[in-house]
Design an enzyme around this catalytic site. Structure first.
Site, PDB file in Angstrom:
ATOM      1  N   PRO A  47       0.829  -1.209   0.000  1.00  0.00           N
ATOM      2  CA  PRO A  47       0.000   0.000   0.000  1.00  0.00           C
ATOM      3  C   PRO A  47       0.864   1.259   0.000  1.00  0.00           C
ATOM      4  CG  PRO A  47      -0.844  -1.590   1.558  1.00  0.00           C
ATOM      5  CD  PRO A  47       0.469  -2.125   1.087  1.00  0.00           C
ATOM      6  N   GLU A  48       0.546   2.202  -0.879  1.00  0.00           N
ATOM      7  CA  GLU A  48       1.303   3.443  -0.967  1.00  0.00           C
ATOM      8  C   GLU A  48       0.503   4.578  -0.357  1.00  0.00           C
ATOM      9  OE1 GLU A  48       3.205   4.152  -4.702  1.00  0.00           O
ATOM     10  OE2 GLU A  48       3.539   2.043  -5.098  1.00  0.00           O
TER      11      GLU A  48
END
Length: 270
Positions: free
Chosen positions: A2-3
């Site tokens: 996840p960014e």
């Protein structure tokens, strides 16, 4: 992994559900994640009220009167709000039971996520020396150029360096460079200020679009409501090896930089 847009999407989803809620009890089902979950949280957080949720880089900070609970989703982590009487799912390692019969649960199959505690008078080492937030005023037309002085690394690795700017992960670095028309092979220290200004605006635009579209659907990521993100439907280069460029007649190439896949169009990125 996840960014920033995925983490911001999670924060925005959680905030109205848990802000001003009192914690009835804390449950640690698997203590060893990336780092050990502090055992004192069972006592420290009991009967405390969640004041607000903020984000620093890819970390979520749950603010309490006595300090902050710091969460990182790692590679496969997600947070959900469920009825407290709902049976635990496999890989749910941490739970905050709230005063409205709801629970916040941390789910992480690979266990690379983290749950830590920060007192009001201290800052965790992992939060120190971070660069500016990409959507803040501190990340401006001078930031990247000033930081690039003397840097011999490629520009993609440069903008992924969290001491330069936080939250520009692998996917969005490729997308931002495409939007700016800059080759990921270009040396950061030999890039003009004019091009860095274009890149700064591209990073902001790509991240804003991703947040507005709920993040990127990759691997195990899901929003707080359990639904996947949608930004992957409009990616220009990432994951599109040998497919036609959306801007010219070229083909998207894939190379490996610093052990990470990089996607770009050699015809319109220079």
């Amino acid at each position: 992994m996840p960014e920033l847009p995925e983490v911001e999407t999670t924060r925005k989803g959680l905030e109205p559900l848990v802000t001003d809620r009192k914690i009835i009890s804390v449950h640690i089902y698997k203590q060893n994640l990336r780092w050990e979950i502090p055992s004192h949280l069972k006592k420290t957080l009991k009967h405390q009220i969640i004041k607000k949720i903020s984000r620093r880089a890819k970390y979520l900070l749950f603010h309490f009167e006595r300090g902050q609970l710091v969460m990182h989703l790692g590679m496969s982590g997600s947070i959900s709000i469920v009825n407290s009487f709902e049976p635990l799912r496999k890989h749910e390692h941490f739970e905050l039971k709230l005063d409205n019969s709801q629970s916040l649960r941390f789910h992480d199959p690979r266990r690379f996520g983290s749950i830590l505690w920060q007192n009001p008078t201290e800052h965790l080492l992992l939060l120190k020396n971070l660069g500016p937030e990409p959507l803040s005023y501190e990340f401006n037309n001078d930031s990247l150029f000033d930081s690039s002085n003397g840097k011999s690394k490629n520009i993609k690795s440069f903008i992924m360096d969290s001491s330069v700017v936080v939250g520009v992960g692998n996917i969005y670095a490729s997308e931002s460079l495409f939007l700016a028309g800059i080759s990921p092979k270009r040396v950061a220290g030999k890039t003009s200020k004019r091009r860095f200004i274009v890149l700064t605006n591209s990073i902001k635009n790509v991240l804003i679009d991703a947040i507005n579209n709920g993040g990127t659907t990759l691997n195990d990521f899901s929003n707080v409501d359990g639904n996947p993100g949608y930004f992957s439907q409009v990616l220009n280069v990432y994951g599109r090896e040998n497919m036609p460029c959306m801007r010219c007649s070229g083909k998207i190439n894939r190379i490996v930089q610093n052990q990470r896949a990089t996607y770009y169009c050699p015809k319109c990125q220079h």
